[in-house]
Design a protein around this motif. Sequence first.
Motif, PDB file in Angstrom:
ATOM      1  N   LEU A   1      42.693  91.787  27.159  1.00  0.00           N
ATOM      2  CA  LEU A   1      43.352  92.102  25.926  1.00  0.00           C
ATOM      3  C   LEU A   1      44.862  92.005  25.845  1.00  0.00           C
ATOM      4  O   LEU A   1      45.472  91.285  24.798  1.00  0.00           O
TER       5      LEU A   1
ATOM      6  N   LEU B   1      36.065  87.461  24.116  1.00  0.00           N
ATOM      7  CA  LEU B   1      37.388  88.105  23.704  1.00  0.00           C
ATOM      8  C   LEU B   1      38.298  86.918  23.220  1.00  0.00           C
ATOM      9  O   LEU B   1      38.302  85.797  23.532  1.00  0.00           O
TER      10      LEU B   1
ATOM     11  N   ALA C   1      37.449  92.347  22.522  1.00  0.00           N
ATOM     12  CA  ALA C   1      36.564  92.269  23.653  1.00  0.00           C
ATOM     13  C   ALA C   1      35.189  91.476  23.517  1.00  0.00           C
ATOM     14  O   ALA C   1      35.080  91.113  22.398  1.00  0.00           O
TER      15      ALA C   1
END
Length: 124
Positions: free
Chosen positions: A10, A37, A70
Amino acid sequence: MTVAIEQNNLGDLLKFEAPNLYSREEITIAQGQKLALGAIIGQDSETDLIKALNPAATDGTQNALGALIAEVDATSGNTKAVIVTRDAILADHAVVWPVTITLEQKIAAIKQLEARGVIIRKGV
């Protein structure tokens, strides 16, 4: 010597977001997809389910809505997930585009995201 390659996380994707989770939205990914992601997504206007961006579609998924924060495996059923959809900065190297997207389609999707306040920056 073995070389380890670390996948994006992230922090690689999301460089800024508004406080108090304002930039995020909980959504439902349509069954049959496995998305990474940073995948840019669209919303099917008939079902309201989220699918990978498809610039050639006419069902709403041709419009960029945001990016997944994610990896999501919805191969066996609809799955809840979270996207960044407003007031955020994403790193271009961590954004995942459809394989078949053209430069013109990518520019259009970037403009759609910018209209939502999601900016894709190079080199961040």
